[in-house]
Design a protein around this motif. Sequence first.
Motif, PDB file in Angstrom:
ATOM      1  N   MET A   1      52.661  42.518  48.322  1.00  0.00           N
ATOM      2  CA  MET A   1      52.516  41.602  47.338  1.00  0.00           C
ATOM      3  C   MET A   1      52.129  42.686  45.981  1.00  0.00           C
ATOM      4  O   MET A   1      52.576  41.896  45.033  1.00  0.00           O
ATOM      5  CB  MET A   1      51.282  40.780  47.392  1.00  0.00           C
ATOM      6  CG  MET A   1      51.032  40.233  46.259  1.00  0.00           C
ATOM      7  SD  MET A   1      49.016  38.736  46.488  1.00  0.00           S
ATOM      8  CE  MET A   1      49.240  38.320  44.738  1.00  0.00           C
ATOM      9  N   VAL A   5      56.405  41.878  46.248  1.00  0.00           N
ATOM     10  CA  VAL A   5      56.944  40.982  47.268  1.00  0.00           C
ATOM     11  C   VAL A   5      56.524  39.740  46.371  1.00  0.00           C
ATOM     12  O   VAL A   5      57.441  38.607  46.341  1.00  0.00           O
ATOM     13  CB  VAL A   5      55.579  41.032  48.555  1.00  0.00           C
ATOM     14  CG1 VAL A   5      56.346  40.173  49.442  1.00  0.00           C
ATOM     15  CG2 VAL A   5      56.967  42.239  49.351  1.00  0.00           C
ATOM     16  N   VAL A   6      55.207  40.061  46.866  1.00  0.00           N
ATOM     17  CA  VAL A   6      55.067  37.715  45.264  1.00  0.00           C
ATOM     18  C   VAL A   6      55.393  38.611  43.764  1.00  0.00           C
ATOM     19  O   VAL A   6      54.350  39.291  42.988  1.00  0.00           O
ATOM     20  CB  VAL A   6      53.715  37.631  45.615  1.00  0.00           C
ATOM     21  CG1 VAL A   6      53.181  36.030  44.725  1.00  0.00           C
ATOM     22  CG2 VAL A   6      53.410  37.735  47.320  1.00  0.00           C
ATOM     23  N   GLU A   7      56.306  38.299  42.507  1.00  0.00           N
ATOM     24  CA  GLU A   7      56.399  38.973  41.736  1.00  0.00           C
ATOM     25  C   GLU A   7      56.036  37.290  40.588  1.00  0.00           C
ATOM     26  O   GLU A   7      55.484  38.112  39.921  1.00  0.00           O
ATOM     27  CB  GLU A   7      57.757  38.596  41.345  1.00  0.00           C
ATOM     28  CG  GLU A   7      58.654  39.603  42.138  1.00  0.00           C
ATOM     29  CD  GLU A   7      60.054  40.076  42.128  1.00  0.00           C
ATOM     30  OE1 GLU A   7      61.197  39.317  41.478  1.00  0.00           O
ATOM     31  OE2 GLU A   7      60.577  41.019  42.066  1.00  0.00           O
ATOM     32  N   ASN A   8      55.868  36.449  40.764  1.00  0.00           N
ATOM     33  CA  ASN A   8      55.168  35.522  39.553  1.00  0.00           C
ATOM     34  C   ASN A   8      53.959  35.433  39.745  1.00  0.00           C
ATOM     35  O   ASN A   8      53.247  34.057  39.715  1.00  0.00           O
ATOM     36  CB  ASN A   8      56.417  34.268  39.866  1.00  0.00           C
ATOM     37  CG  ASN A   8      57.376  34.450  39.012  1.00  0.00           C
ATOM     38  OD1 ASN A   8      58.241  35.469  38.968  1.00  0.00           O
ATOM     39  ND2 ASN A   8      58.738  33.596  41.066  1.00  0.00           N
ATOM     40  N   ILE A 239      50.444  35.874  52.402  1.00  0.00           N
ATOM     41  CA  ILE A 239      51.581  36.443  50.970  1.00  0.00           C
ATOM     42  C   ILE A 239      52.798  35.556  50.826  1.00  0.00           C
ATOM     43  O   ILE A 239      52.347  34.953  50.000  1.00  0.00           O
ATOM     44  CB  ILE A 239      51.388  38.054  51.632  1.00  0.00           C
ATOM     45  CG1 ILE A 239      50.512  38.871  51.471  1.00  0.00           C
ATOM     46  CG2 ILE A 239      52.809  38.716  50.831  1.00  0.00           C
ATOM     47  CD1 ILE A 239      50.001  40.459  51.790  1.00  0.00           C
ATOM     48  N   ALA A 240      52.764  35.505  52.628  1.00  0.00           N
ATOM     49  CA  ALA A 240      54.799  34.872  52.863  1.00  0.00           C
ATOM     50  C   ALA A 240      53.637  33.184  52.004  1.00  0.00           C
ATOM     51  O   ALA A 240      54.514  32.733  51.447  1.00  0.00           O
ATOM     52  CB  ALA A 240      55.196  35.035  53.841  1.00  0.00           C
ATOM     53  N   LEU A 242      51.295  32.229  50.019  1.00  0.00           N
ATOM     54  CA  LEU A 242      51.829  32.833  48.141  1.00  0.00           C
ATOM     55  C   LEU A 242      52.921  32.961  47.169  1.00  0.00           C
ATOM     56  O   LEU A 242      53.200  32.486  46.567  1.00  0.00           O
ATOM     57  CB  LEU A 242      50.984  34.340  48.198  1.00  0.00           C
ATOM     58  CG  LEU A 242      49.406  33.735  47.931  1.00  0.00           C
ATOM     59  CD1 LEU A 242      49.056  35.680  48.036  1.00  0.00           C
ATOM     60  CD2 LEU A 242      48.489  33.216  47.144  1.00  0.00           C
ATOM     61  N   LYS A 243      53.859  33.625  48.868  1.00  0.00           N
ATOM     62  CA  LYS A 243      55.122  33.946  47.488  1.00  0.00           C
ATOM     63  C   LYS A 243      56.038  32.345  47.423  1.00  0.00           C
ATOM     64  O   LYS A 243      56.540  32.268  46.556  1.00  0.00           O
ATOM     65  CB  LYS A 243      55.882  34.543  48.256  1.00  0.00           C
ATOM     66  CG  LYS A 243      57.276  34.804  48.081  1.00  0.00           C
ATOM     67  CD  LYS A 243      57.557  36.169  48.742  1.00  0.00           C
ATOM     68  CE  LYS A 243      59.689  36.351  48.557  1.00  0.00           C
ATOM     69  NZ  LYS A 243      59.704  36.624  47.104  1.00  0.00           N
ATOM     70  N   ARG A 244      55.467  32.093  48.373  1.00  0.00           N
ATOM     71  CA  ARG A 244      56.541  30.456  48.149  1.00  0.00           C
ATOM     72  C   ARG A 244      55.736  29.311  47.009  1.00  0.00           C
ATOM     73  O   ARG A 244      56.436  28.759  46.201  1.00  0.00           O
ATOM     74  CB  ARG A 244      56.109  29.116  49.856  1.00  0.00           C
ATOM     75  CG  ARG A 244      57.264  29.793  50.625  1.00  0.00           C
ATOM     76  CD  ARG A 244      57.218  28.748  51.603  1.00  0.00           C
ATOM     77  NE  ARG A 244      55.905  28.442  52.322  1.00  0.00           N
ATOM     78  CZ  ARG A 244      55.363  29.480  53.434  1.00  0.00           C
ATOM     79  NH1 ARG A 244      55.866  30.251  54.581  1.00  0.00           N
ATOM     80  NH2 ARG A 244      54.049  28.600  53.852  1.00  0.00           N
ATOM     81  N   ALA A 246      54.332  30.727  44.082  1.00  0.00           N
ATOM     82  CA  ALA A 246      55.067  31.129  43.259  1.00  0.00           C
ATOM     83  C   ALA A 246      56.073  31.214  43.220  1.00  0.00           C
ATOM     84  O   ALA A 246      56.802  31.231  41.869  1.00  0.00           O
ATOM     85  CB  ALA A 246      54.347  32.802  43.393  1.00  0.00           C
ATOM     86  N   ASP A 247      56.998  31.235  43.401  1.00  0.00           N
ATOM     87  CA  ASP A 247      58.241  31.300  43.522  1.00  0.00           C
ATOM     88  C   ASP A 247      58.877  29.637  43.106  1.00  0.00           C
ATOM     89  O   ASP A 247      59.841  29.166  43.903  1.00  0.00           O
ATOM     90  CB  ASP A 247      59.354  31.946  44.837  1.00  0.00           C
ATOM     91  CG  ASP A 247      58.994  33.771  44.406  1.00  0.00           C
ATOM     92  OD1 ASP A 247      58.549  33.898  43.808  1.00  0.00           O
ATOM     93  OD2 ASP A 247      59.962  34.085  45.516  1.00  0.00           O
TER      94      ASP A 247
END
Length: 253
Positions: A1, A5-8, A239-240, A242-244, A246-247
């Motif tokens: 992250m 990995v988690v940009e937004n 983390i995955a 959170l990424k979903r 945020a993206d």
Amino acid sequence: MDEGVVENAELVALYDVARERCEKLASELKRFKPRIASCFEELLGSKPDVVVEAASQQAVREYGLRVLESGADLIVLSVGALMDRDLLAKLVEAARRKRRHIYTPSGAIAGLDAVYALSLNGIRSVRLVTRKPPRALKDAPYVREKGINLDETREPTTIYVGPASEAVKYFPANVNVAAALSLAAKKEATVEIVADPTVERNIHEIHVDSEASKLTIRVENTPSPMNPRTSYLAALSAIALLKRLADERLWIA
Ligand SMILES: NC(=O)C1=CN([C@@H]2O[C@H](COP(=O)(O)OP(=O)(O)OC[C@H]3O[C@@H](n4cnc5c(N)ncnc54)[C@H](O)[C@@H]3O)[C@@H](O)[C@H]2O)C=CC1
Ligand SMILES: O=C([O-])CC(=O)C(=O)O
């Protein structure tokens, strides 16, 4: 992250009863400079959109409702706490009222999407077999209460068989996956726990029997270097998620 990995998203605050654990984590971060909260209210004072619980079932009981009441979404890793129907009902009611979400990532297992799909047509039985090296199980309340000496275990030994709601109390840091599985199946899983000195990994096997499918899923996870009870996959799964989130809400299951 932290490394793109988690940009937004931004990590705004950390809280742990053991403050030094936050300090250590914060010192390892390159991109984020989170506030280290000295109490939970201070964490909520940072106005997070999402709070990730990666602490304990007790933490879900203590802070879950406050997170939702503050207007944040809640990601729960210590899913075992949600086997308490009263607590779950209170959290769901607060989430509905505040129009927020409670997420239970797949954590250290896989295939909960299929288990949930099968639940729509009814599941006959759901079973979890968890196999861990004895060192990952030796501090569990059940092992201590029953005086089981795992140092002497020379071959794979089933130390527990029982319903998920009981298993998550006896092994609160080992089989939260049993709760995630039961919630997805809409049926309480039967849990078997094997202390296995011949394995180095945390192995979970899911067996679901239903009219639409007979499902067997097996994951062999590398333990986290920080904590042998916890699989590294569990952290990646949070983390995955959170990424979903945020993206731009593009969901890839
Ligand atoms: N859903 C899943 O598939 C999985 C769930 N888990 C669960 O996730 C949780 C976190 O796992 P780990 O990071 O390996 O645990 P850990 O024990 O290494 O770290 C937990 C941290 O939370 C802190 N903590 C515990 N209770 C607290 C409270 N009430 N208030 C404030 N801080 C508190 C502790 O001081 C500790 O620093 C555990 O409950 C674990 O059982 C772990 C792996 C898989
Ligand atoms: O990480 C794992 O293998 C599973 C785990 O600890 C849990 O579900 O609490």
